[in-house]
Motif scaffolding. Structure first.
Motif, PDB file in Angstrom:
ATOM      1  N   VAL A 188       1.183 -16.038   9.939  1.00  0.00           N
ATOM      2  CA  VAL A 188       0.270 -15.566   8.885  1.00  0.00           C
ATOM      3  C   VAL A 188       0.707 -16.128   7.544  1.00  0.00           C
ATOM      4  CG1 VAL A 188      -0.388 -13.488   7.620  1.00  0.00           C
ATOM      5  CG2 VAL A 188      -0.454 -13.496  10.097  1.00  0.00           C
ATOM      6  N   THR A 213       4.396 -13.680  14.405  1.00  0.00           N
ATOM      7  CA  THR A 213       3.085 -13.555  13.743  1.00  0.00           C
ATOM      8  C   THR A 213       3.253 -13.588  12.235  1.00  0.00           C
ATOM      9  OG1 THR A 213       3.428 -11.216  14.104  1.00  0.00           O
ATOM     10  CG2 THR A 213       1.754 -12.281  15.464  1.00  0.00           C
ATOM     11  N   PHE A 214       4.352 -12.992  11.747  1.00  0.00           N
ATOM     12  CA  PHE A 214       4.583 -12.979  10.301  1.00  0.00           C
ATOM     13  C   PHE A 214       4.627 -14.421   9.782  1.00  0.00           C
ATOM     14  CE2 PHE A 214       5.430  -9.916   7.105  1.00  0.00           C
ATOM     15  CZ  PHE A 214       6.082 -10.578   6.112  1.00  0.00           C
ATOM     16  N   LEU A 254       0.127  -7.303   6.197  1.00  0.00           N
ATOM     17  CA  LEU A 254       0.857  -7.352   7.468  1.00  0.00           C
ATOM     18  C   LEU A 254       2.236  -6.734   7.301  1.00  0.00           C
ATOM     19  CD1 LEU A 254      -0.156  -8.607  10.118  1.00  0.00           C
ATOM     20  CD2 LEU A 254       1.478 -10.458   9.720  1.00  0.00           C
ATOM     21  N   GLY A 256      -3.152  -8.939  13.611  1.00  0.00           N
ATOM     22  CA  GLY A 256      -1.696  -9.123  13.610  1.00  0.00           C
ATOM     23  C   GLY A 256      -1.046  -8.208  14.619  1.00  0.00           C
ATOM     24  N   THR A 308       0.829  -9.445  17.903  1.00  0.00           N
ATOM     25  CA  THR A 308       2.255  -9.092  18.039  1.00  0.00           C
ATOM     26  C   THR A 308       2.487  -8.404  19.375  1.00  0.00           C
ATOM     27  OG1 THR A 308       2.206  -8.695  15.687  1.00  0.00           O
ATOM     28  CG2 THR A 308       4.116  -7.894  16.891  1.00  0.00           C
ATOM     29  N   ILE A 337      -6.507  -8.606   9.226  1.00  0.00           N
ATOM     30  CA  ILE A 337      -5.190  -9.177   9.474  1.00  0.00           C
ATOM     31  C   ILE A 337      -4.280  -8.127  10.097  1.00  0.00           C
ATOM     32  CG2 ILE A 337      -3.980  -8.710   7.289  1.00  0.00           C
ATOM     33  CD1 ILE A 337      -4.160 -12.040   9.193  1.00  0.00           C
ATOM     34  N   VAL A 338      -4.466  -6.849   9.732  1.00  0.00           N
ATOM     35  CA  VAL A 338      -3.596  -5.819  10.323  1.00  0.00           C
ATOM     36  C   VAL A 338      -3.935  -5.675  11.793  1.00  0.00           C
ATOM     37  CG1 VAL A 338      -3.163  -3.344  10.382  1.00  0.00           C
ATOM     38  CG2 VAL A 338      -3.203  -4.533   8.201  1.00  0.00           C
TER      39      VAL A 338
END
Lengths: 52, 174, 58, 257
Positions: free
Chosen positions: C27, C23-24, A13, D128, D132, D124-125
């Protein structure tokens, strides 16, 4: 399903977000303004050539 | 003054008219001046050629009334050609000449500067690239006003250039 | 590179940056929980093995 | 026929994220930094995209050459999409949309190279990114419309009785955006790559059989090449669809109805 292995979630991420942010920054500050600048100059030159 | 006379003879008027690219009225005034000059010279030559001696004795023999002849003789003797006060003219001409020379120097300096500029533009023309190589930075440097306009456009978040689509068409793929 | 233009960067991007940190954070919590889950705790490729081992002792 | 004996366990092995250079040190609280293959490919992606744009501007000349025309046309397409979708007044999101498009597009195109890694195939990318963007759009809407934003969930002209039901449905459909944006991209890429992997392994087996079978398999190989072409198309389509949807979500946030 290897995508569900949680070890590098944060790593993936953070890399993709940092790269995306860097991309947005470089585009908005350095590369995209050149296209509008070029368009304005083209308009200016055509106006210039119509004048005389 | 002698050099001036020699110089004026050497002036080749035809070249003066043609090559110096003088204005029409300067050429006309030059021609008028030259005509007056030649006219004066011709008259001068003509009159100086004439005898200035008066044969008084012959008159005395013809005329009975010698008093008139004596009077004429007196008149002749104390007749002096009117000497114009040329010095004023000369001074005027001198000052004019000084001014003219100074103006000439000035124009000469100006011409030097022009020459240098011409040289620069010549060099510029030589090293200037054809229109195809004109870059956006060159025009930006030449017209900072455009750069400021685009910067304000960017700050305001305006990305479309009005009128561009009509003039240059749209490269839109969709 | 070429010259820098004063296009606003934060003005359009602040909501997405804020969302990014949210989100960071989520996660991060997800990963910590998942890494310690029994299924992956013992996994040889687990880079957090040392950490988990130390925590196991307390 | 000496059989290559490196073991390919599953067609999904290509999506594994492994650390290439790892640093796991117990200093200040278990520092775990590592350059994973996804990190490496995203750096490659950044290098490729920025390099493409720096190389393709024909030394900022006014008269474009082939490369700068193509980049100008991509700029024109995306700026007209932003103008139509989000409206002429707030084109301020153009750099974000432009870079999002190129991020996903070049990421997908890199992943089509055999034995490379697909950035957009990591769950996850994609998720995410999608979450976001969803939260970002909601924050933007809240910042612009404050409380009035919630009028977005009540379609105009609904009888009062139906309002709670409709609001629920609208909420669910709005919430689904968070997931759908990412899962669409993720599923397409992973499915495509997995399919290609399975078929290629199968074709490899057929090709390494005897000669007659090898020649016969040229026909399914043709189909396989068609599928690779399809995969390229999918890369383009997915990045375009994602960008278009982000634009329409932004329009919903800014213009509500």
């Amino acid at each position: 399903m290897p995508q569900l292995i949680p070890f590098f979630f944060l790593n993936q991420l953070s890399f993709s977000f940092i790269i995306l942010l860097a991309l947005v920054y470089i585009f908005s500050k350095y590369i995209l303004p050149l296209y509008t600048f070029q368009r304005v100059i083209r308009m200016y030159i055509t106006k210039l050539s119509n004048k005389n | 003054m002698a050099t001036k006379v020699a110089a004026s003879a050497a002036v080749d008027f035809s070249r003066v008219y043609s090559s110096l690219g003088l204005g029409k009225e300067t050429i006309a005034s030059l021609q008028a001046f030259r005509k007056r000059h030649s006219e004066a010279q011709r008259l001068h030559a003509q009159y100086s050629g004439q005898p200035t001696t008066v044969d008084l004795a012959r008159y005395r023999s013809i005329l009975k009334n010698t008093a008139i002849v004596d009077e004429a003789e007196k008149l002749l003797k104390d007749f002096k050609p009117v000497t114009y006060d040329v010095s004023a003219h000369v001074k005027a001409i001198e000052t004019f000449e000084a001014k003219a020379v100074e103006k000439a120097k000035e124009t000469e300096a100006k011409i030097d500067i022009e020459l240098k500029e011409l040289q620069a533009t010549l060099a510029n023309i030589e090293e200037a690239r054809p229109f195809e190589d004109l870059t956006v930075e060159d025009v930006g440097a030449a017209h900072p006003r455009i750069v400021e306009a685009v910067e304000t456009m960017m700050k305001k978040g305006k990305w479309t250039v009005p009128g561009y689509k009509e003039k240059f068409g749209d490269l839109n793929m969709m | 590179g070429l010259r820098k233009w004063p296009t606003p960067f934060l003005k359009p991007m602040w909501p997405f940056m804020a969302a990014g940190t949210i989100t960071f954070y989520l996660v991060a919590k997800l990963q910590d929980a998942a890494v310690r889950s029994p299924e992956f705790a013992k996994d040889p490729r687990n880079p957090y093995a040392a950490q988990i081992a130390k925590e196991a002792h307390h | 026929m000496q059989n290559l004996n490196f073991i390919i366990n599953s067609p999904l092995e290509q999506f594994e994220v492994t650390s290439l250079i790892g640093l796991n040190a117990p200093i200040f609280g278990y520092l775990n930094t590592s350059l994973t293959n996804l990190g490496l490919y995203s750096l490659l992606l950044l290098f490729l995209v920025v390099g493409l744009h720096f190389m393709g501007n024909n030394e900022t000349k006014i008269i474009p050459n082939k490369w700068s025309i193509s980049l100008e046309s991509s700029f024109a397409s995306l700026s007209s999409m932003v103008r139509e979708q989000i409206g002429v007044t707030n084109e301020i999101f153009l750099p974000f949309i432009y870079s999002l498009f190129f991020f996903v597009l070049i990421g997908n195109l890199i992943s089509n190279v055999p034995y490379s890694f697909a950035i957009t195939s990591s769950a996850i990318v994609c998720l995410g990114l999608s979450v976001t963007i969803f939260i970002g759009v909601t924050l933007l809407a809240l910042s612009i419309h404050k409380i009035k934003f919630f009028s977005f969930f009540i379609p105009s002209g609904t009888p009062l009785a139906l309002v709670p039901l409709l609001v629920l449905i609208e909420l669910v459909s709005y919430g689904a955006r968070a997931g759908s944006l990412g899962i669409r991209l993720f599923a397409n890429i992973v499915a495509g790559h997995t399919l290609l992997k399975i078929l290629s392994t199968f074709l490899y087996k057929l090709f390494s059989g005897n000669l007659v079978v090898a020649v016969l398999t040229l026909i399914p190989f043709g189909i396989f090449i068609g599928l690779v072409g399809l995969e390229l198309a999918v890369s383009f389509i997915q990045s375009f669809v994602l960008t278009l949807l982000v634009c329409s979500y932004l329009r919903d946030a800014i213009k509500l109805h």
